[in-house]
Design an enzyme around this catalytic site. Structure first.
Site, short mmCIF file in Angstrom:
data_model
loop_
_atom_site.label_atom_id
_atom_site.label_comp_id
_atom_site.label_asym_id
_atom_site.label_seq_id
_atom_site.Cartn_x
_atom_site.Cartn_y
_atom_site.Cartn_z
N TYR A 82 0.83 -1.21 0.00
CA TYR A 82 0.00 0.00 0.00
C TYR A 82 0.87 1.26 0.00
O TYR A 82 0.37 2.36 0.19
CB TYR A 82 -0.90 -0.03 1.24
CG TYR A 82 -2.17 0.80 1.15
CD1 TYR A 82 -3.24 0.40 0.35
CD2 TYR A 82 -2.32 1.96 1.89
CE1 TYR A 82 -4.41 1.14 0.29
CE2 TYR A 82 -3.48 2.71 1.83
CZ TYR A 82 -4.52 2.30 1.03
OH TYR A 82 -5.69 3.04 0.97
N LYS B 39 -1.82 9.49 0.61
CA LYS B 39 -2.87 9.90 1.55
C LYS B 39 -2.29 10.74 2.69
O LYS B 39 -2.97 11.62 3.23
CB LYS B 39 -3.59 8.66 2.10
CG LYS B 39 -4.37 7.87 1.04
CD LYS B 39 -5.52 8.65 0.44
CE LYS B 39 -6.42 7.76 -0.42
NZ LYS B 39 -7.56 8.50 -1.01
#
Lengths: 264, 83
Positions: free
Chosen positions: A150, A157
């Site tokens: 990720y 993010k």
């Protein structure tokens, strides 16, 4: 809470979390502009569902990873609506690789869509928010927790959350509130694709302390609140929506049980 | 572009640009992975083809396509369906 008469743009607003946000804002009376990337038929379906709630809806195709496409999208919004009251920066994409496998193309693709797009959309949206407005960024708990493959999305993010705080202060004098939400694993098709790509375990996400998994509607409810007058004094905050899961030490418990009781 | 070139030639041109290769040939025995395409390359090829022909490709249907010749046939069918 009412958003009646407001004009809202939801990037990536046709499916998954974006669709739930679109329909929730429509429920609250907002006219919705649905940005989509590839699936016109899906966007049209969501737009139809929104119209059935008594609001108007409009779809715009644009890859928000490209600056000129963002410009065209806002030109169309200005021409058709003349203003904007709500921006929900939801569109997201990402290359699923570990840090050592990431190349610059995958990094740039992910950062452009997940982080840079919010900067560009916020700049354009602020010009159309002549009487104030609200912006909400959709982040992820992967900004602060470590999930397998990720890396690019998690870092993007983190950037998105920092940008949310900077925008919140810079735009506050103009009557524009800026906040974000960071959901844990939300039950969507995107999650299924992510977990299936590497046969990742799902059981740790399936039951939160609040019970069950986070649903797209759980996220949409918080976003709608952050867009309302009632949330006017909340600025630059990232609201975690994970049923309390990140407060527990699931990973630690798992390691401890594998390796025996080491408590003293 | 699509008016001057066949669909196969156009798709080949798109794939060559995205994959940065000049020796791309479509056949029933080659897949995009043979040209070292990764998932991001595939997405970019799909988007470029969709934009070129103003068509929508179905991800589930694409799952069943295992070679580049079948991919071109699929695009040809989608373009024909659009009319």
């Amino acid at each position: 809470m009412s958003l009646k008469g407001k004009v809202a743009l939801i990037t990536g607003g046709s499916r998954g979390i974006g669709r739930a946000i679109t329909l929730k804002l429509a429920d609250e009376g907002a006219d919705v502009i649905i940005n989509y990337f590839r699936k016109r038929s899906t966007a049209e379906l969501t737009a139809q569902e929104a119209r059935e709630k008594g609001v108007s809806s409009h779809i715009i195709k644009a890859n928000v990873g490209e600056a000129d496409k963002i410009d065209s999208m806002f030109d169309e919004i200005e021409e058709k609506f003349g203003r904007l009251d709500i921006l929900v920066n939801n569109a997201a994409s990402g290359v699923a690789r570990s840090a050592l496998e990431l190349d610059t193309r995958g990094w740039d693709w992910t950062m452009d869509i997940n982080a840079k797009a919010f900067l560009l959309c916020a700049q354009m949206a602020a010009k159309l928010m002549k009487n104030g407005g609200s912006m909400v960024s959709i982040s992820s708990l992967g900004s602060r927790l470590i999930w397998p493959i990720y890396t690019a999305v998690g870092v993007s993010k983190s950037a998105l959350e920092a940008l949310t705080r900077y925008l919140a202060i810079e735009l506050a004098p103009r009557g524009i509130s800026v906040n974000g939400v960071a959901p844990g694993a939300v039950e969507t098709e995107a999650l299924k694709m992510y977990t299936a790509s590497k046969d990742l375990p799902q059981q740790s996400w399936q039951k939160t302390p609040a019970g069950g998994m986070v649903q797209p509607e759980d996220v949409a409810n918080v976003v709608a609140f952050l867009c309302s007058e009632e949330a006017a004094m909340i600025r630059g905050q990232i609201i975690v929506i994970d049923g309390g899961l990140s407060l527990t030490s699931v990973g630690v418990v798992s390691i401890a049980s594998d390796e025996g009781d080491r408590s003293v | 572009m699509s008016e001057e070139l066949s669909i196969e030639e156009t798709v080949k041109k798109i794939a060559s640009r995205i994959l940065r290769k000049t020796d791309i040939n479509f056949s029933p025995t080659t897949s995009f992975k043979d040209f070292n395409a990764d998932s991001l390359d595939i997405v970019q090829i799909l988007v470029a083809v969709e934009d070129t022909y103003d068509i929508e490709l179905d991800d589930e249907e694409l799952q069943n396509i295992t070679n580049t010749a079948a991919f071109v046939e699929y695009i040809e069918r989608k373009v024909a369906e659009k009319g």
